[in-house]
Design a protein around this motif. Structure first.
Motif, short mmCIF file in Angstrom:
data_model
loop_
_atom_site.label_atom_id
_atom_site.label_comp_id
_atom_site.label_asym_id
_atom_site.label_seq_id
_atom_site.Cartn_x
_atom_site.Cartn_y
_atom_site.Cartn_z
N UNK A 105 0.69 -1.27 0.09
CA UNK A 105 -0.12 -0.05 0.04
C UNK A 105 0.81 1.28 -0.22
N UNK A 106 0.11 2.41 0.22
CA UNK A 106 0.99 3.67 -0.12
C UNK A 106 1.52 4.19 1.49
N UNK A 107 1.74 3.24 2.21
CA UNK A 107 2.11 3.52 3.54
C UNK A 107 3.77 3.57 3.44
N UNK A 237 -7.87 -6.50 2.93
CA UNK A 237 -7.04 -5.18 2.88
C UNK A 237 -7.44 -3.97 3.09
N UNK A 238 -8.77 -3.83 2.66
CA UNK A 238 -9.35 -2.46 2.46
C UNK A 238 -9.57 -2.04 4.19
N UNK A 239 -10.20 -2.81 4.84
CA UNK A 239 -10.33 -2.76 6.25
C UNK A 239 -9.10 -2.54 6.96
N UNK A 240 -7.94 -3.36 6.66
CA UNK A 240 -6.62 -3.26 7.54
C UNK A 240 -6.23 -1.69 6.88
N UNK A 245 -4.99 4.05 8.26
CA UNK A 245 -4.86 5.22 7.75
C UNK A 245 -5.54 5.99 8.56
N UNK A 246 -6.44 5.51 9.55
CA UNK A 246 -7.38 6.58 10.55
C UNK A 246 -6.56 7.06 11.74
#
Length: 294
Positions: A105-107, A237-240, A245-246
């Motif tokens: 992801x973009x992290x 992955x969307x939930x992770x 990100x929150x």
């Protein structure tokens, strides 16, 4: 380029959840690889990926932990994160796979490394045990210890996020489970029981069950080879991504890496006291709500 995720044994590498989930690098045990080779292998990972996050169970032998610190010291690199976790072996494998998912992801590498402590709170890791007589990693009452010697007794033990222990009997309630949608992974030892799939999974409203080989460390961690280890986890992955990100991001005052939570994932420097007292963007209760995604 994804951040490299490494683990301390091959049985901590679960199959990928999708075609985008990369595998993990396996760092051989000190007794199977000379120090020079270990340094060279980790240098190759740094050259290829830029940053390496090593998931290190707190139960690993002292020699393994010393080797990891020695290699990082010899490389004089601030791009290697040693992420320690108290999760049992199968839970550690789940955590490593979730970090593998986040690595594409973009992290930033710092956020991925520090996310491990957050994600561990959403992994319900436990086991069905034929005895708790030698269990020393989860609080066990004297009464349960005595019952652990009884022939045929079985116990459902949850190591985290909140330790729980119940004796399996007709009508007995299983340990309190997650309040959000999960999947369950099982690893069977020498104990013959279908309780995790027949009783636990329906009560926890598990969406799917997979099986994996039992990690070699599991019998020692749980104090018996008569077990079935399990871990319920967030698979999406969307939930992770939403969960991580929150959380408000910080910049480490020591190594300048970005991180979430109260401690840098790379150098372990704590969040300065003044910043630690400021309100966060999302509380733990809000996290649980964010995780309740069908």
């Amino acid at each position: 380029m994804p951040t490299a995720i490494a683990v301390t044994s091959a049985d901590l590498v679960l199959p990928p959840t999708d075609q985008q989930t990369p595998t993990a690098a396996v760092l051989p045990a000190p007794e199977t690889q000379p120090l020079a080779s270990a340094v060279a292998d980790l240098q190759l990972l740094l050259d290829r990926y830029g940053y390496v996050i090593v998931v290190c169970p707190s139960s690993v032998p002292t020699a393994t932990e010393r080797r990891l610190y020695a290699v990082r010291s010899l490389l004089e690199s601030d791009r290697i994160a040693l992420v320690k976790t108290d999760l049992p072996p199968l839970g550690t494998a789940v955590l490593a796979r979730q970090l593998r998912q986040l690595s594409v992801c973009d992290f930033s590498p710092g956020v991925v490394a520090s996310a491990a402590r957050l994600l561990a709170h959403y992994i319900y890791a436990g086991a069905v045990l034929g005895s708790v007589a030698k269990l020393d990693r989860v609080p066990v009452s004297l009464k349960s210890h005595l019952k652990g010697w009884m022939p045929g007794a079985q116990f459902a033990v949850l190591a985290g996020p909140v330790p729980q222990l119940v004796r399996i009997a007709p009508g007995a309630e299983p340990p309190a489970g997650p309040e959000f949608a999960t999947q369950l992974v099982l690893a069977r030892g020498q104990l013959q029981t279908e309780w995790p799939t027949a009783t636990l999974a329906p009560r926890w409203q598990v969406q799917a069950v997979q099986e994996a080989p039992l990690p070699a460390e599991s019998p020692r961690w749980w104090g018996t080879g008569r077990l079935v280890e399990f871990a319920a986890y967030l698979p999406d992955i969307a939930v992770l991504y939403q969960l991580v990100s929150s959380v408000r991001r910080e910049t480490c005052h020591w190594c300048r890496m970005e991180f979430i939570g109260d401690r840098c994932g790379f150098c372990s420097a704590p969040l300065p006291t003044a910043a630690a007292t400021e309100p966060r963007a999302l509380t733990a209760g809000n996290h649980a709500s964010a995780a309740r995604v069908p």
